[in-house]
Motif scaffolding. Structure first.
Motif, mmCIF file in Angstrom:
data_model
loop_
_atom_site.group_PDB
_atom_site.id
_atom_site.type_symbol
_atom_site.label_atom_id
_atom_site.label_comp_id
_atom_site.label_asym_id
_atom_site.label_seq_id
_atom_site.Cartn_x
_atom_site.Cartn_y
_atom_site.Cartn_z
ATOM 1 N N ASN A 1 45.344 -33.673 3.993
ATOM 2 C CA ASN A 1 45.472 -32.287 4.442
ATOM 3 C C ASN A 1 45.983 -32.217 5.883
ATOM 4 O O ASN A 1 46.548 -33.189 6.398
ATOM 5 N N ARG A 2 45.778 -31.093 6.518
ATOM 6 C CA ARG A 2 46.294 -30.880 7.859
ATOM 7 C C ARG A 2 45.578 -31.821 8.838
ATOM 8 O O ARG A 2 44.368 -31.898 8.874
ATOM 9 N N GLY A 3 46.363 -32.576 9.594
ATOM 10 C CA GLY A 3 45.800 -33.566 10.505
ATOM 11 C C GLY A 3 45.759 -34.964 9.910
ATOM 12 O O GLY A 3 45.340 -35.909 10.576
ATOM 13 N N MET A 4 46.186 -35.109 8.656
ATOM 14 C CA MET A 4 46.177 -36.418 7.999
ATOM 15 C C MET A 4 47.589 -36.919 7.698
ATOM 16 O O MET A 4 47.780 -37.798 6.861
ATOM 17 N N GLY A 5 48.577 -36.360 8.374
ATOM 18 C CA GLY A 5 49.949 -36.793 8.133
ATOM 19 C C GLY A 5 50.504 -36.329 6.806
ATOM 20 O O GLY A 5 51.375 -36.974 6.209
ATOM 21 N N GLN A 6 50.045 -35.204 6.342
ATOM 22 C CA GLN A 6 50.481 -34.645 5.068
ATOM 23 C C GLN A 6 51.992 -34.407 5.052
ATOM 24 O O GLN A 6 52.580 -33.970 6.035
ATOM 25 N N ASN A 7 52.631 -34.679 3.898
ATOM 26 C CA ASN A 7 54.070 -34.456 3.746
ATOM 27 C C ASN A 7 54.322 -33.902 2.348
ATOM 28 O O ASN A 7 54.487 -34.642 1.385
ATOM 29 N N THR B 1 45.110 -28.319 0.807
ATOM 30 C CA THR B 1 45.036 -27.640 2.093
ATOM 31 C C THR B 1 43.619 -27.795 2.624
ATOM 32 O O THR B 1 42.672 -27.975 1.859
ATOM 33 N N GLY B 2 43.488 -27.728 3.941
ATOM 34 C CA GLY B 2 42.167 -27.841 4.539
ATOM 35 C C GLY B 2 42.168 -28.789 5.717
ATOM 36 O O GLY B 2 43.226 -29.101 6.286
ATOM 37 N N TYR B 3 40.987 -29.251 6.074
ATOM 38 C CA TYR B 3 40.804 -30.155 7.214
ATOM 39 C C TYR B 3 39.761 -31.185 6.819
ATOM 40 O O TYR B 3 38.794 -30.874 6.116
ATOM 41 N N TYR B 4 39.925 -32.404 7.313
ATOM 42 C CA TYR B 4 39.145 -33.563 6.892
ATOM 43 C C TYR B 4 37.746 -33.530 7.514
ATOM 44 O O TYR B 4 36.873 -32.794 7.064
ATOM 45 N N ALA C 1 40.923 -29.363 -0.026
ATOM 46 C CA ALA C 1 40.369 -30.719 0.003
ATOM 47 C C ALA C 1 40.939 -31.506 1.183
ATOM 48 O O ALA C 1 41.919 -31.072 1.788
ATOM 49 N N GLU C 2 40.486 -32.689 1.490
ATOM 50 C CA GLU C 2 39.118 -33.054 1.294
ATOM 51 C C GLU C 2 38.345 -32.523 2.488
ATOM 52 O O GLU C 2 38.535 -32.958 3.615
ATOM 53 N N ILE C 3 37.511 -31.539 2.236
ATOM 54 C CA ILE C 3 36.733 -30.878 3.275
ATOM 55 C C ILE C 3 35.521 -31.755 3.574
ATOM 56 O O ILE C 3 34.669 -31.961 2.716
ATOM 57 N N GLY C 4 35.450 -32.293 4.808
ATOM 58 C CA GLY C 4 34.519 -33.373 5.063
ATOM 59 C C GLY C 4 33.421 -33.102 6.072
ATOM 60 O O GLY C 4 33.539 -32.248 6.948
ATOM 61 N N SER C 5 32.369 -33.885 5.914
ATOM 62 C CA SER C 5 31.290 -33.929 6.900
ATOM 63 C C SER C 5 31.167 -35.352 7.417
ATOM 64 O O SER C 5 31.635 -36.305 6.791
ATOM 65 N N SER C 6 30.540 -35.499 8.564
ATOM 66 C CA SER C 6 30.365 -36.803 9.193
ATOM 67 C C SER C 6 29.177 -37.538 8.582
ATOM 68 O O SER C 6 28.445 -36.988 7.748
#
Length: 306
Positions: A65-71, A90-93, A133-138
């Motif tokens: 997703n956004r911030g992961m080098g998506q193309n 779409t989303g943020y890791y 996806a992938e919407i993440g937690s630490s």
């Protein structure tokens, strides 16, 4: 209902064997500081995908997703070249990998960005995302910034009907993620919790499944975390308890060294190594078909917004 791919919408029954959580083209090298964490559309990838098609796999959920080098353009080219259904995200890791916009923009602005990616196209393209996806937690926590992203993702899901898939770091925080998302109004049936093959807590997994949500055993082959034998036995336990309609599978390749060309296990490992392990435990072909095909069809389908 429809499934939204990088080449357009398709009926759910066109989805065959599916890798539910993968990366094909992405780049985490700016954070990780190595060149191993970068995947490209190159000859190594092409050979891997040709092997996958030989095992009847025609759908890949690409959760970069956004911030992961998506193309997105590269994903569409790959889909056309290999006649695949590829679903873009779409989303943020998770916080460590967030672009600056997560901290600078409001929750509502992040929600609007996700909705635009789904309804109009990712970035400047006309390629629409088919999953949040992938919407993440630490690890063992959900930071305030991550809670903001979860809420934005939840409201984007409610407005679009898109499926929502999460990242549970080493299998943790699934229960907390469920509470966050359902408090916002998301139906558990629209949620799939990632990396649950790294979560040894079967009691928690059963609670997540009882809510109606899906679970992903999706780091198969990454034996530095856990052996595949342990994964298979835990998966068998969940199947034996009757959750065969809510489990899905993948390998989550994230490094060049995971590819067959570099001596890794490759995307095909699920079919060549793990499924035979399940069969040896007594898992039937009909249940394997559910985990690879029927469950992804149901989860990935956009449902009409009421």
């Amino acid at each position: 209902m429809h499934v939204q791919t990088v080449r357009g919408s398709i009926p759910p029954d066109e989805v065959k064997s599916t890798l539910i959580h993968e990366h094909l083209v992405f780049d985490l090298t700016p954070v990780r500081g190595d060149q191993d964490s970068k995947l490209c559309h190159d000859e190594s990838l092409n050979k891997e995908l040709d092997l996958l098609s030989g095992h009847g796999c025609n759908t890949i959920v690409e959760v970069s997703n956004r911030g992961m080098g998506q193309n997105a353009e590269a994903l569409r080219n790959i889909a056309i070249e290999h006649n695949l259904h590829i679903i873009a995200a779409t989303g943020y890791y998770k916080q460590e990998y967030y672009p600056a916009e997560v901290f600078e923009q409001t929750e509502q602005e992040l929600q609007q960005r996700m909705m635009q990616d789904i309804q109009a196209g990712i970035g400047e393209t006309d390629i629409c995302a088919g999953i949040i996806a992938e919407i993440g937690s630490s690890l063992n926590k959900i930071t305030d910034a991550e809670k903001k992203v979860f809420r934005a993702a939840a409201h984007a899901q409610l407005q679009t009907g898109a499926p929502l898939s999460t990242h549970c770091e080493l299998g943790t925080m699934g229960s907390e993620q469920l509470e966050l998302l359902t408090t916002c109004g998301v139906s558990p049936k629209s949620i799939s919790f990632g990396h649950q093959d790294l979560n040894p807590d079967i009691k928690e997994q059963c609670e997540l499944l009882e809510s109606g949500a899906y679970l992903q055993f999706d780091t198969i082959g990454k034996v530095s975390y856990r052996t595949d034998e342990e994964r298979a036995k835990q998966l068998y336990t969940l199947l034996d308890r009757g959750y065969e309609d809510q489990l899905m599978l993948s390998c989550d390749l994230t490094r060049q060294s995971h590819l067959l060309a570099a001596g890794g296990h490759g995307y095909v490992h699920l079919f060549t190594a793990f499924l035979p392990m399940l069969r040896a435990l007594g898992v039937s072909e009909s249940i394997i078909y559910k985990m690879l095909t029927l469950n992804p069809r149901r989860f990935l389908a956009f449902h009409p917004i009421v």
